[in-house]
Enzyme design. Structure first.
Site, short mmCIF file in Angstrom:
data_model
loop_
_atom_site.label_atom_id
_atom_site.label_comp_id
_atom_site.label_asym_id
_atom_site.label_seq_id
_atom_site.Cartn_x
_atom_site.Cartn_y
_atom_site.Cartn_z
N ASN A 175 0.90 -1.20 -0.11
CA ASN A 175 -0.20 0.15 0.17
C ASN A 175 0.71 1.36 0.01
O ASN A 175 0.43 2.24 -0.37
CB ASN A 175 -1.03 0.05 1.10
CG ASN A 175 -0.44 0.03 2.37
OD1 ASN A 175 0.73 -0.57 2.69
ND2 ASN A 175 -1.07 0.49 3.61
N GLU A 273 4.62 -4.78 12.24
CA GLU A 273 3.72 -3.65 12.14
C GLU A 273 2.55 -4.39 11.40
O GLU A 273 2.70 -4.44 10.09
CB GLU A 273 4.20 -2.25 11.61
CG GLU A 273 5.22 -1.86 12.78
CD GLU A 273 4.39 -1.45 14.20
OE1 GLU A 273 3.23 -1.36 14.26
OE2 GLU A 273 5.12 -1.60 15.18
N CYS A 307 -2.97 1.31 6.49
CA CYS A 307 -3.19 0.97 7.96
C CYS A 307 -3.66 1.64 8.96
O CYS A 307 -4.36 1.15 9.90
CB CYS A 307 -1.87 0.42 8.44
SG CYS A 307 -0.58 1.53 8.28
N GLU A 481 8.63 1.96 14.75
CA GLU A 481 9.12 2.45 13.54
C GLU A 481 9.44 4.02 13.68
O GLU A 481 8.57 4.48 14.33
CB GLU A 481 8.39 1.78 12.23
CG GLU A 481 8.44 0.36 12.20
CD GLU A 481 8.02 0.11 10.92
OE1 GLU A 481 7.02 -0.01 10.50
OE2 GLU A 481 9.09 -0.55 10.05
P1 NAP Z 1 0.51 -9.31 3.57
O1 NAP Z 1 -0.41 -9.88 2.70
O2 NAP Z 1 0.66 -9.73 4.85
O3 NAP Z 1 1.85 -9.23 2.79
C1 NAP Z 1 3.01 -8.33 3.33
C2 NAP Z 1 4.24 -8.73 2.74
O4 NAP Z 1 4.64 -10.27 3.42
C3 NAP Z 1 4.44 -8.76 1.19
O5 NAP Z 1 5.49 -8.63 0.69
C4 NAP Z 1 4.02 -10.54 1.04
O6 NAP Z 1 4.42 -11.09 -0.14
C5 NAP Z 1 4.71 -11.11 2.42
N1 NAP Z 1 4.47 -12.58 2.55
C6 NAP Z 1 3.37 -12.96 2.36
N2 NAP Z 1 3.35 -14.32 2.98
C7 NAP Z 1 4.68 -14.35 3.61
C8 NAP Z 1 5.27 -15.38 4.22
N3 NAP Z 1 4.59 -16.65 4.33
N4 NAP Z 1 6.54 -15.17 4.45
C9 NAP Z 1 7.34 -14.17 4.62
N5 NAP Z 1 6.48 -13.06 3.73
C10 NAP Z 1 4.99 -13.21 3.34
O7 NAP Z 1 -0.10 -7.61 3.56
P2 NAP Z 1 -0.42 -6.72 2.31
O8 NAP Z 1 -1.65 -7.44 1.69
O9 NAP Z 1 0.61 -6.61 1.46
O10 NAP Z 1 -0.86 -5.44 3.12
C11 NAP Z 1 -1.93 -5.12 3.69
C12 NAP Z 1 -1.80 -5.05 5.16
O11 NAP Z 1 -0.66 -4.58 5.60
C13 NAP Z 1 -3.04 -4.68 6.00
O12 NAP Z 1 -3.19 -5.45 7.09
C14 NAP Z 1 -2.62 -3.44 6.58
O13 NAP Z 1 -3.06 -3.01 7.84
C15 NAP Z 1 -0.99 -3.85 7.04
N6 NAP Z 1 -0.08 -2.43 6.74
C16 NAP Z 1 0.24 -2.28 8.25
C17 NAP Z 1 1.08 -0.87 8.25
C18 NAP Z 1 1.40 -0.76 9.69
O14 NAP Z 1 2.26 0.29 9.84
N7 NAP Z 1 1.04 -1.02 10.76
C19 NAP Z 1 1.40 -0.19 7.23
C20 NAP Z 1 0.99 -0.72 5.94
C21 NAP Z 1 -0.15 -1.61 5.83
P3 NAP Z 1 3.43 -10.91 -1.32
O15 NAP Z 1 3.23 -9.53 -1.75
O16 NAP Z 1 3.79 -11.87 -2.37
O17 NAP Z 1 2.11 -11.60 -0.97
#
Ligand code: NAP
Ligand code: MG
Length: 500
Positions: A175, A273, A307, A481
């Site tokens: 995002n 996070e 997020c 962070e």
């Molecule tokens: P995600 O599906 O959890 O993926 C995040 C990253 O992890 C991606 O690079 C993903 O690769 C990788 N990943 C997936 N499975 C993995 C595994 N088994 N081992 C290691 N890495 C793995 O999250 P997203 O859909 O990209 O982002 C949305 C989420 O991020 C929401 O829940 C949002 O709230 C959260 N977010 C939090 C913050 C914060 O600062 N708290 C900021 C922004 C977003 P792929 O892309 O190949 O799936």
């Protein structure tokens, strides 16, 4: 073909752009970056513009365990030299990276808008913030680290230093495809660590551009390495790698929990996070126009895919209709469309899969008894800004993260009930209150279990020099962070006693 299917379909490598569809903008050919070399692969993944569907934005290699091994080996090999450079010299590289990014700001913003789908204005904001973050951490190269302590022994010089952790794996979500890799890499690098980044697989082009900026700035080979590929393969390999000393992850709770377990098994330091379900409390004295503006922008800005997005509102009994009238009027001003159109104020949902998820949350809310005030219309990759009322605190829509342009409105009968509802989810990332009552604002700040509290401001958006992170299920809570706090994660404390 759907953008989502395209992103995950690596079997179509070598395929050309669909015939008859003019490519309106260049396609980025992303590469792994290992030891200063750009590396492609036979297996590739394609990302199409979510707003246009048939415009190819980027093609990236799909990395496997072997390529992760190479990247980690490169980071390990370059670690001693990078760590032995002065903080000032490391900071200078970050400052030049900021300059390189600023020089390409418009190109970077256009690419983010095409690849991730946020509007051009939002994408420009992201690039500016990333550059500011690089500049902030560049300046840290000259700041004191560690302390001098009085000793019980009068002939002792007792001091602490902060050393780099070593090789750090950075796993990032889609995002903020430039800002999040920056807010992890910059503090890691200025502290003397070397890194391997595994960006989200649907936004490889943006990470590629950022990596080019680091290269252009003269970052020594192997200090920042990038491996593209899926989370399940490249991401997992990075997290499991015995030579990776620490992992900083931003993403969903489900993936975060798994990473936490994997890291714990081999005693690697981990920063997580995760998601949020950020609430806004509108107090009876609130300026309703301000409340409506903050809720509309907080919920529907960035298509709700932040997020820290506002995803639930609590208003006091008797104020609901007045608030909803103002909110609907403000929401009507939102113009959905192609992110590159300057009149657009809300772009598409990132993938068709995410759109289906958003719609299913809306359907579930309606089945639970909520009422649609406006929005809820999906067309192509777009979802109209959705406002739901008659939401009860126990409904799933009041507690679970949607990560889309969906806002749940709840009513409280007393300030105590309002606070209970505000704290009534497992998440605790950001929370806001609209009020001019100082005592109410201070009580809110003290009572709410969230890492970021906003009074009369958006739940989204933070300053680069301030700590950022969540409480409870929004984080593993060990490290913050951004700001100076990031240094805690990216350094280890050493205590030295010098007797004389
Ligand atoms: P995600 O599906 O959890 O993926 C995040 C990253 O992890 C991606 O690079 C993903 O690769 C990788 N990943 C997936 N499975 C993995 C595994 N088994 N081992 C290691 N890495 C793995 O999250 P997203 O859909 O990209 O982002 C949305 C989420 O991020 C929401 O829940 C949002 O709230 C959260 N977010 C939090 C913050 C914060 O600062 N708290 C900021 C922004 C977003 P792929 O892309 O190949 O799936
Ligand atoms: Mg995901």
């Amino acid at each position: 073909m759907s953008a989502d299917a395209a992103a995950s379909d690596s079997s179509r490598s070598g395929e050309t752009v669909p015939s008859g569809q003019p490519m309106t903008a260049a396609c980025v050919e992303a590469r792994h970056l290992i030891r200063g070399r750009w590396i492609g692969a036979e297996r590739t993944a394609r990302r199409w513009n979510p707003a246009r569907g048939d415009e190819l934005v980027s093609v990236a290699p799909v990395g496997d365990r072997n390529i992760v091994d190479e990247a980690v080996a490169a980071a390990r090999a370059s670690a001693p030299v990078w760590a032995s450079m002065s903080g000032e010299a490391r900071g200078a590289v970050l400052a030049r990276t900021a300059g390189a990014l600023r020089a390409r700001a418009s190109e970077a913003a256009t690419l983010i808008a095409r690849e991730e789908g946020k509007t051009l204005a939002e994408a420009s904001g992201e690039v500016g913030r990333a550059a500011a973050m690089l500049e902030f951490y560049a300046s840290l190269g000259r700041q004191p680290l560690g302390s001098t302590l009085p000793s019980a022994d009068g002939s002792m010089h007792l001091y602490t230093t902060r050393e780099p952790v070593g090789v750090v794996g950075l796993v990032t979500p889609w995002n903020f495809p430039i800002a999040i890799p920056v807010w992890k890499a910059a503090p890691a690098l200025v502290a003397g660590n070397t890194v391997v980044v595994k960006p989200a697989s649907i936004v490889p082009g943006s990470m590629h551009l950022l990596a080019e900026c680091f290269e252009e700035a003269g970052l020594p080979a192997g200090v920042l390495n990038v491996v593209h590929g899926s989370g399940g393969e490249a991401g997992q390999a990075l997290v499991e790698h015995p030579e990776v000393d620490a992992i900083s992850f931003t993403g969903s709770g489900a993936v975060g929990r798994r990473i936490n377990i994997t890291a714990a098994e081999r005693m690697a330091r981990v920063q997580l996070e995760l998601g949020g379900k950020n609430g806004m409390l509108v107090m009876p004295d609130a300026d309703m126009e301000l409340a409506a503006d903050l809720c509309a922008r907080g919920a529907f800005g960035l298509t709700g895919q932040a997020c820290t997005a506002t995803s639930r509102v609590v208003v006091m009994e008797g104020d609901e209709q007045r608030f909803l009238d103002a909110l609907v009027a403000r929401t009507m001003q939102i113009r959905i469309g192609d992110p590159l159109d300057p009149d657009t104020t809300m772009g598409p949902v990132v993938t068709e899969q995410q759109l289906r998820t958003d719609v299913s949350w809306i359907e579930r809310a309606l089945a639970d008894g909520a009422e649609l005030v406006s929005g809820g219309v999906a067309s192509g990759a777009f979802l109209t800004p959705t406002i739901l009322r008659r939401v009860e605190p126990e409904h799933a829509i009041a507690r679970e993260e949607v990560f889309g342009p969906v806002l749940a409105v709840m009513v409280a009968r007393s300030p105590e009930e309002a606070m209970r509802i505000m704290n009534g989810t497992e998440y605790g990332l950001s929370a806001g209150i609209v009020t001019n009552d100082l005592a109410a604002a201070m009580e809110f700040s003290r009572t709410i279990d969230a890492g970021v509290i906003k009074v009369n401001r958006l739940t989204t958006g933070t300053d680069v020099n301030a700590p950022f992170g969540g409480m409870r299920a929004s984080s593993n809570g060990l490290f913050r962070e951004q700001g100076f706090s990031a240094t805690d994660f990216f350094t280890r404390v050493k205590t030295t006693y010098v007797g004389f």
